[in-house]
Design a protein around this motif. Structure first.
Motif, PDB file in Angstrom:
ATOM      1  N   LYS A 177       0.856  -1.186   0.000  1.00 12.10           N
ATOM      2  CA  LYS A 177       0.000   0.000   0.000  1.00 12.10           C
ATOM      3  C   LYS A 177       0.890   1.233   0.000  1.00 12.10           C
ATOM      4  O   LYS A 177       1.758   1.366   0.861  1.00 12.10           O
ATOM      5  N   VAL A 178       0.663   2.088  -0.945  1.00 16.54           N
ATOM      6  CA  VAL A 178       1.425   3.325  -1.006  1.00 16.54           C
ATOM      7  C   VAL A 178       0.692   4.360  -0.165  1.00 16.54           C
ATOM      8  O   VAL A 178      -0.537   4.462  -0.224  1.00 16.54           O
ATOM      9  N   GLY A 179       1.455   5.106   0.627  1.00 14.27           N
ATOM     10  CA  GLY A 179       0.856   6.118   1.488  1.00 14.27           C
ATOM     11  C   GLY A 179       0.226   7.234   0.676  1.00 14.27           C
ATOM     12  O   GLY A 179       0.496   7.398  -0.513  1.00 14.27           O
ATOM     13  N   LYS A 180      -0.594   8.004   1.358  1.00 18.86           N
ATOM     14  CA  LYS A 180      -1.325   9.062   0.662  1.00 18.86           C
ATOM     15  C   LYS A 180      -0.374  10.122   0.114  1.00 18.86           C
ATOM     16  O   LYS A 180      -0.588  10.693  -0.949  1.00 18.86           O
ATOM     17  N   ASN A 182       2.557   9.655  -0.894  1.00 15.58           N
ATOM     18  CA  ASN A 182       3.511   9.003  -1.797  1.00 15.58           C
ATOM     19  C   ASN A 182       4.940   9.007  -1.264  1.00 15.58           C
ATOM     20  O   ASN A 182       5.875   8.811  -2.019  1.00 15.58           O
ATOM     21  N   SER A 183       5.101   9.248   0.000  1.00  9.16           N
ATOM     22  CA  SER A 183       6.450   9.225   0.559  1.00  9.16           C
ATOM     23  C   SER A 183       6.680   7.978   1.395  1.00  9.16           C
ATOM     24  O   SER A 183       7.784   7.743   1.873  1.00  9.16           O
ATOM     25  N   THR A 184       5.651   7.194   1.571  1.00  7.13           N
ATOM     26  CA  THR A 184       5.813   5.954   2.328  1.00  7.13           C
ATOM     27  C   THR A 184       5.142   4.821   1.564  1.00  7.13           C
ATOM     28  O   THR A 184       4.257   5.046   0.737  1.00  7.13           O
ATOM     29  N   VAL A 185       5.606   3.630   1.850  1.00  3.64           N
ATOM     30  CA  VAL A 185       4.958   2.449   1.280  1.00  3.64           C
ATOM     31  C   VAL A 185       4.912   1.387   2.363  1.00  3.64           C
ATOM     32  O   VAL A 185       5.854   1.228   3.141  1.00  3.64           O
ATOM     33  N   GLU A 186       3.797   0.710   2.427  1.00  2.98           N
ATOM     34  CA  GLU A 186       3.657  -0.347   3.411  1.00  2.98           C
ATOM     35  C   GLU A 186       3.704  -1.676   2.685  1.00  2.98           C
ATOM     36  O   GLU A 186       2.891  -1.950   1.815  1.00  2.98           O
ATOM     37  N   ARG A 193       9.972   4.250   4.311  1.00  2.00           N
ATOM     38  CA  ARG A 193      10.033   5.595   3.745  1.00  2.00           C
ATOM     39  C   ARG A 193      10.614   5.483   2.347  1.00  2.00           C
ATOM     40  O   ARG A 193      11.506   4.689   2.091  1.00  2.00           O
ATOM     41  N   LEU A 194      10.106   6.299   1.456  1.00  2.00           N
ATOM     42  CA  LEU A 194      10.583   6.270   0.077  1.00  2.00           C
ATOM     43  C   LEU A 194      11.498   7.453  -0.183  1.00  2.00           C
ATOM     44  O   LEU A 194      11.247   8.550   0.303  1.00  2.00           O
ATOM     45  N   ALA A 195      12.559   7.203  -0.934  1.00  4.82           N
ATOM     46  CA  ALA A 195      13.451   8.286  -1.341  1.00  4.82           C
ATOM     47  C   ALA A 195      13.540   8.277  -2.853  1.00  4.82           C
ATOM     48  O   ALA A 195      13.661   7.212  -3.461  1.00  4.82           O
ATOM     49  N   PRO A 196      13.469   9.436  -3.468  1.00  4.06           N
ATOM     50  CA  PRO A 196      13.499   9.449  -4.936  1.00  4.06           C
ATOM     51  C   PRO A 196      14.877   9.109  -5.482  1.00  4.06           C
ATOM     52  O   PRO A 196      15.898   9.417  -4.867  1.00  4.06           O
TER      53      PRO A 196
ATOM     54  N   PHE B  22       7.664   9.522  -7.729  1.00  7.23           N
ATOM     55  CA  PHE B  22       7.970   8.164  -7.309  1.00  7.23           C
ATOM     56  C   PHE B  22       7.438   7.153  -8.293  1.00  7.23           C
ATOM     57  O   PHE B  22       6.594   7.425  -9.110  1.00  7.23           O
ATOM     58  N   PRO B  25       3.320   5.034  -7.523  1.00  6.26           N
ATOM     59  CA  PRO B  25       2.062   5.565  -8.042  1.00  6.26           C
ATOM     60  C   PRO B  25       2.026   5.598  -9.561  1.00  6.26           C
ATOM     61  O   PRO B  25       0.953   5.575 -10.129  1.00  6.26           O
ATOM     62  N   GLN B  44      -5.982   3.385  -2.657  1.00  6.57           N
ATOM     63  CA  GLN B  44      -4.588   2.969  -2.596  1.00  6.57           C
ATOM     64  C   GLN B  44      -4.428   1.471  -2.774  1.00  6.57           C
ATOM     65  O   GLN B  44      -3.432   1.016  -3.274  1.00  6.57           O
ATOM     66  N   GLN B 309      11.773   4.678  -9.643  1.00  2.20           N
ATOM     67  CA  GLN B 309      11.898   6.123  -9.444  1.00  2.20           C
ATOM     68  C   GLN B 309      12.048   6.469  -7.969  1.00  2.20           C
ATOM     69  O   GLN B 309      12.364   7.601  -7.630  1.00  2.20           O
ATOM     70  N   ALA B 310      11.772   5.517  -7.118  1.00  2.00           N
ATOM     71  CA  ALA B 310      11.931   5.736  -5.684  1.00  2.00           C
ATOM     72  C   ALA B 310      12.314   4.426  -5.035  1.00  2.00           C
ATOM     73  O   ALA B 310      11.919   3.360  -5.496  1.00  2.00           O
ATOM     74  N   VAL B 311      13.111   4.506  -4.000  1.00  2.00           N
ATOM     75  CA  VAL B 311      13.529   3.290  -3.299  1.00  2.00           C
ATOM     76  C   VAL B 311      13.116   3.372  -1.838  1.00  2.00           C
ATOM     77  O   VAL B 311      13.017   4.462  -1.262  1.00  2.00           O
ATOM     78  N   MET B 312      12.925   2.205  -1.267  1.00  3.90           N
ATOM     79  CA  MET B 312      12.606   2.152   0.154  1.00  3.90           C
ATOM     80  C   MET B 312      13.915   2.343   0.927  1.00  3.90           C
ATOM     81  O   MET B 312      14.858   1.593   0.725  1.00  3.90           O
ATOM     82  N   VAL B 313      13.965   3.337   1.751  1.00  9.17           N
ATOM     83  CA  VAL B 313      15.234   3.596   2.430  1.00  9.17           C
ATOM     84  C   VAL B 313      15.266   3.059   3.847  1.00  9.17           C
ATOM     85  O   VAL B 313      16.259   2.491   4.266  1.00  9.17           O
ATOM     86  N   GLU B 314      14.234   3.271   4.590  1.00  5.31           N
ATOM     87  CA  GLU B 314      14.280   2.771   5.959  1.00  5.31           C
ATOM     88  C   GLU B 314      12.880   2.443   6.439  1.00  5.31           C
ATOM     89  O   GLU B 314      11.878   2.904   5.882  1.00  5.31           O
ATOM     90  N   GLU B 316       9.934   2.727   8.852  1.00  8.77           N
ATOM     91  CA  GLU B 316       9.372   3.708   9.777  1.00  8.77           C
ATOM     92  C   GLU B 316       8.530   2.988  10.802  1.00  8.77           C
ATOM     93  O   GLU B 316       7.857   2.013  10.489  1.00  8.77           O
TER      94      GLU B 316
END
Lengths: 356, 328
Positions: A177-180, A182-186, A193-196, B22, B25, B44, B309-314, B316
């Motif tokens: 599930k991508v967070g609302k 778009n900076s997190t993904v479950e 946490r997602l980093a570009p 990212f 999406p 989602q 386009q985006a990677v999982m870094v840590e 949370e």
């Protein structure tokens, strides 16, 4: 039949104060016909207590009963069949009747609770036994999956996972599930946490250029075993030398079983292949040495030193270390610090010498 | 199931959302129900049955999976990506080009079904379709082994022979497969050169450690020298907890060092070893595992020739609810 006897005996043990309904109940428990129940009640209304030993409940109407006023139990059983079995029955009833009433009462109370408990335990036991048997029969059913697993036809660990997954999209399913924002993904219940990604096309091009400089490589066109001569029309850069101990070379089919069996070249227990390898390596070493000698003749030493300076100095310092170690072995007075100092002192000199 | 739902497939390829840098999406499928239910609030997580990745590029796509260093997960990647592609509905032929030390059949659980290999085909002992081992779980996945272990391999088997095999796969009666995955041996020896010969694109598998990175850089250089320009990398065995503690290079660090587009990031997962031992690839596990999902995503990107386009870094910490105090 046995249950009937028991019931009858219990009824005999009851004191007078028992109500008719109780008796009736007991009669019902016994599962007798209604005629018998009626008869029982009627007998009790008279204030008499009768114990009847019946071998056949269906012959009740045919029997005749006698009740005396002293509460003595008179048993008269008129059984058509099984005359021989009467005597022990009568004996048994006598013994029962002769038991003291108090003890009998106590025993009765105990037996009720005990019987209830026994019933419960028995029921539990039956349930457990039945489930166990069901499970056992399920496992031992021939042709079942469990049977196949036991026989080794099927791998048990693959059971339950052979059905396809319920989703088709790995990016959007109950597990991902991508967070609302778009900076997190479950994923799988964990929140990340997602980093570009910041790699640009220019950076990729720079890396490609760097690699093209670093790794000058031509696809080998010819694969040669050691000892083979390089064909004249082949660029030496595109030759790939397969070492003699390489699996591809050793499994080459030029040495077959027949040759191995009748190997006339095998001498003194050295297998031919090993000897051949050794000779090939020896040849290669010699040729390399010859090339080096030739190279030394051609290349100017002064010019060569420019390129080989760090290598040479490294060699020299190693020589120094070896010398110093040999010195220290020969004369224990020389310490390591001395040798280190020597090497340290010698190094600038060698550097100076190598400088043009 | 997927084929029966094909009429619902969105014919348009996925387009990147301009507001969103990212990757995830960008692949949010356009369901038919979503706009009807909530036009302004994207759902989602919905079960998707109506979208299939759009196959980009010319078929068959010949992809070599290589790394340079051994033990980084080339064979695991081949097995899992291959079966993911098969699950997505593409026909796949996986060639185990690791001639001396082949393991792909073990990972797929097909070790008992390999009767003929390419060597027998080349010798004329059998036909090519007899040497192809069809997976019973996903019938559009086939395995092709070069040779049997412990058999003598003729020196003649090289790049040309593998090119012939690929051409024969293209020309077979059932039609060419969509993907030909070549599992490359470790190292840069003759086996490596043979394996990369017929390939048009490469997937470089690496782990976030310097030994693997050096080999990966070298191999990338060799691939580029050989004319393979489409190289993407999969960073395997990533541990976000170690990256957070700065004990491991992050994926972005790896990318900075190699300068390659990311096809996938596979987290370290103990299920990988279990699935290897069972001969049952990770992507078929139910419930899906973290690494299995990552492999599926990588396969999806491979189909669409896309990159991350985006990677999982840590990791949370999850937001705790009102009743977290009570263990809720």
């Amino acid at each position: 039949m046995a249950s009937l006897w028991t019931l009858q005996l219990h009824a005999a043990s009851l004191p007078r104060c028992y109500s008719s309904t109780h008796l009736e109940f007991r009669a019902e428990v016994g599962g007798f016909c209604s005629g018998f129940r009626k008869w029982n009640r009627n007998k009790f209304v008279d204030g008499k207590f009768v114990l009847r030993a019946l071998s056949d409940p269906w012959n009740v109407d045919e029997e005749h009963k006698r009740i005396d006023d002293q509460n003595e139990v008179i048993i008269k059983a008129n059984v058509a069949r099984g005359v021989k079995s009467q005597n022990p029955l009568i004996k048994l009833q006598h013994t029962v009747a002769s038991l003291p009433p108090v003890i009998f009462l106590k025993k009765k109370h105990f037996s009720i609770s005990f019987a209830a408990g026994l019933c419960a335990v028995a029921m539990l036991l039956i349930v457990v036994l039945r489930s166990y048997l069901a499970r056992k029969s399920r496992n031992s059913r021939p042709g079942s999956v469990a049977d196949l697993v036991r026989r080794g036809q099927l791998r048990s660990d693959r059971r339950g996972i052979s059905t396809p997954l319920k989703y088709e999209d790995p990016f959007n399913n109950p597990m991902v599930k991508v967070g609302k924002s778009n900076s997190t993904v479950e994923m799988c219940g964990k929140l990340y946490r997602l980093a570009p990604v910041t790699l640009t096309k220019e950076q990729q091009a720079i890396h490609q250029k760097r690699r093209s400089h670093a790794y000058q490589w031509k696809r080998p066109k010819v694969f040669l075993k050691e000892g083979d001569s390089v064909p004249s029309d082949v660029d030496p850069d595109t030759v790939r030398w397969i070492p003699a101990n390489h699996p591809f070379a050793t499994t080459a089919s030029d040495i077959d079983e027949d040759l191995a069996q009748h190997n006339v070249y095998q001498k003194h227990g050295v297998p031919f292949r090993i000897q051949a390898e050794h000779e090939a390596l020896q040849r290669k070493l010699e040729s390399l040495q010859n090339e080096q000698k030739l190279g030394k003749l051609v290349i100017d030493h002064g010019a060569a030193k420019d390129f080989e300076r760090p290598f040479k100095s490294h060699l020299k310092s190693e020589d120094q270390v070896e010398q110093s170690s040999s010195n220290s072995q020969m004369s224990p007075k020389h310490t390591n610090s001395d040798s280190a100092q020597n090497s340290y002192l010698n190094r600038p000199a060698s550097d100076e010498m190598q400088k043009p | 199931m997927m084929i029966s739902l094909q009429p619902l497939t969105n014919p348009k390829p996925s387009t990147l959302n301009p507001h969103n840098p990212f990757y995830f999406p960008s692949h949010r499928p356009k369901t038919l129900k979503t706009p009807l239910l909530k036009p302004f609030f994207p759902i989602q997580s919905v079960l998707q049955y109506n979208r299939k990745p759009q196959l980009a590029g010319e078929t068959p796509r010949v992809v070599v999976i290589t790394s340079g260093k051994g033990g980084v997960g080339k064979t695991t990647t081949t097995a899992n990506v291959g079966l993911s592609l098969a699950r997505l509905g593409f026909s796949v032929v996986a060639i185990d080009a690791d001639v001396g030390l082949r393991n792909l059949d073990l990972l797929l659980g097909l070790e008992n079904r390999v009767n003929y290999t390419v060597v027998e085909v080349l010798n004329g002992d059998c036909r090519l379709d007899q040497a192809l081992v069809r997976d019973k779980r996903w019938s559009n996945f086939e395995l092709l082994c070069i040779s049997k272990p412990r058999s003598k391999l003729p020196l003649g088997f090289g790049g040309k022979a593998l090119i012939w095999v690929v051409e024969a796969l293209k020309d077979r009666q059932e039609g060419p497969p969509d993907f030909i995955l070549i599992d490359c041996p470790a190292g840069i020896d003759a086996g490596f050169i043979t394996a990369i010969t017929p390939a048009n694109e490469a997937v470089l598998v690496t782990t976030p450690d310097i030994t693997s990175l050096r080999d990966a850089d070298r191999v990338t250089g060799l691939l580029e020298c050989d004319g393979i320009r489409d190289i993407k990398m999969i960073v395997n065995r990533v541990r976000t907890d170690m990256i957070k503690g700065e004990d491991m290079m992050s994926v972005l660090d790896v990318q900075e060092m190699l300068g390659l587009a990311l096809l996938g990031v596979i987290p370290e997962d103990s299920e990988v070893i279990r699935s290897t031992n069972r001969g049952y690839p990770l992507v078929l596990n139910k419930p899906p595992t973290l690494a299995g999902l990552a492999f599926e995503q990588a396969a999806w990107r491979l189909v669409e020739q896309d990159s991350m386009q985006a990677v999982m870094v840590e990791e949370e910490p999850k937001k705790r609810g009102w009743f977290s105090f009570f263990g809720g």
